[in-house]
Write an enzyme that holds these catalytic residues in place. Structure first.
Site: not given
Length: 288
Positions: A158-160
Site C-alpha cells: 500500500s502507498d498513500t
C-alpha cells in the site's frame, strides 16, 4: 364537464411528482464545470448501481465472512497466511481494527522506493496510478523475496499520497518542507489517494507470485485556514514528519481538517471497506 374523482387526481399527482424527482437526479449530458477539479458527476449513480447489485447477493462479500480461512500467524499448519509489506503503524492499526490481529505479520518491503519515485516522476502518470504502482511494486518486491515459500501467502502492499491540484505530496524532507506543504493545503481542498495491491505466493501449480488485485481509493479533504503559529506548533509535535502531505488525520493533524468526503481510513493509510471486499473476493477465488 367530467371531473376526475379525488383518488384518480391523487394518483396522477403522484406520477407527476415521481417524474419530476427522477428528472432532478438524472445526469446532465453536458455537466457543468465543477468548482473542484477532480469531482466526477456520475460517481454517485455508479455507487448506487454497485450497492444495488451487492444487496442482491446472498453470499457474504466482506472479509468478516472469510476471516476464519486466514490462519493465526503462529500456527505452522495454517493454509493461508497474510503479510503486510509495510512498516506503517497506522496500517497495522487498521488491520487490527478489522479483526486481523494475530492473523498477519508485517515486514517493510525491500523495494527501493526513492529509486521508483524518481522513475515515476519522469513519466506522465496520474496521481491515482502513481499510488497504485507504488503499492504493486512494494507487494511484488516482497513476493520475490519470499517466492521460495511453500506456504500460501497473501501480500498486501500500500502507498498513500496527497494530491493538491495534480501536485503529488509525499513525506516531507525536513521541517521547512513540511511547513511549505501544510501552508499550501491551508484553506484548500485536496485529494488523498491510497493505492493497494495484493500478490499471492505459494499457489499450487504456480511458480513465483501472482497479482490478485490492485486499486486506488480516493478521499477529498478540506483544510481550515491555518495561521503560521498553528502550522509551526503542529510541526513541533514531529507528527508530520513521516506522513504524506505532512499531516496525520487520525492524530493531532485531525485538528487541521475542516471536513472530508470519502473513507476516513483511506486518508489514514488503508481503505478498510474496499480492502475487506477485495480480500474476501480473492480468498473465495482461491477455494481454500
Amino acid at each position: 364537464m367530467n371531473i376526475l374523482p379525488s383518488s384518480a387526481f391523487l394518483a396522477l399527482s403522484l406520477v407527476f411528482c415521481q417524474l419530476v424527482s427522477v428528472s432532478s437526479w438524472m445526469p446532465n449530458p453536458k455537466p457543468k464545470h465543477s468548482a473542484f477539479p477532480h469531482q466526477f458527476p456520475y460517481a454517485s449513480i455508479t455507487m448506487l448501481a454497485v450497492t444495488s447489485a451487492d444487496e442482491d447477493s446472498s453470499q457474504g462479500s466482506l472479509l468478516v465472512s472469510n476471516m476464519h480461512k486466514i490462519g493465526l500467524s503462529t500456527d505452522k499448519a495454517s493454509k493461508l497466511r497474510l503479510l503486510l509489506a509495510s512498516q506503517s503503524p497506522r496500517r497495522r492499526e487498521i488491520l487490527d481494527m478489522m479483526g486481523l490481529a494475530g492473523r498477519y505479520t508485517a515486514e517493510p518491503s525491500p523495494l527501493n522506493e526513492e529509486e521508483l519515485q524518481v522513475e515515476l516522476s519522469m513519466k506522465e502518470i496520474s496521481p491515482q496510478d502513481y499510488a497504485r504502482t507504488l503499492a504493486e511494486r512494494k507487494a511484488h518486491a516482497m513476493g520475490l523475496a519470499i517466492s521460495d515459500s511453500r506456504d500460501l501467502t497473501l501480500i498486501i502492499g500500500s502507498d498513500t499520497i496527497v494530491d493538491l491540484d495534480g501536485v503529488i505530496m509525499e513525506k516531507p524532507k525536513d521541517t521547512a518542507d513540511a511547513f511549505k506543504m501544510i501552508r499550501s493545503l491551508s484553506g484548500n481542498w485536496h485529494q488523498v489517494h491510497t493505492g493497494v495491491a495484493v500478490y499471492a505466493v505459494g499457489i499450487d501449480g504456480l511458480d513465483g507470485e501472482k497479482l490478485l488485485f490492485s486499486f486506488t481509493d480516493t478521499a477529498r479533504v478540506k483544510f481550515a485556514l491555518l495561521g503560521d503559529d498553528d502550522i509551526q506548533s503542529y510541526i513541533a509535535t514531529k507528527e508530520p514528519m513521516d506522513k504524506a502531505g505532512s499531516y496525520g488525520i487520525q492524530g493531532i493533524g485531525g485538528q487541521l481538517v475542516e471536513r472530508m468526503e470519502g473513507d476516513f481510513f483511506t486518508v489514514m493509510g488503508l481503505p478498510m471497506h474496499r480492502l475487506s471486499r477485495e480480500l474476501s473476493k480473492a480468498i473465495s477465488s482461491l477455494d481454500i
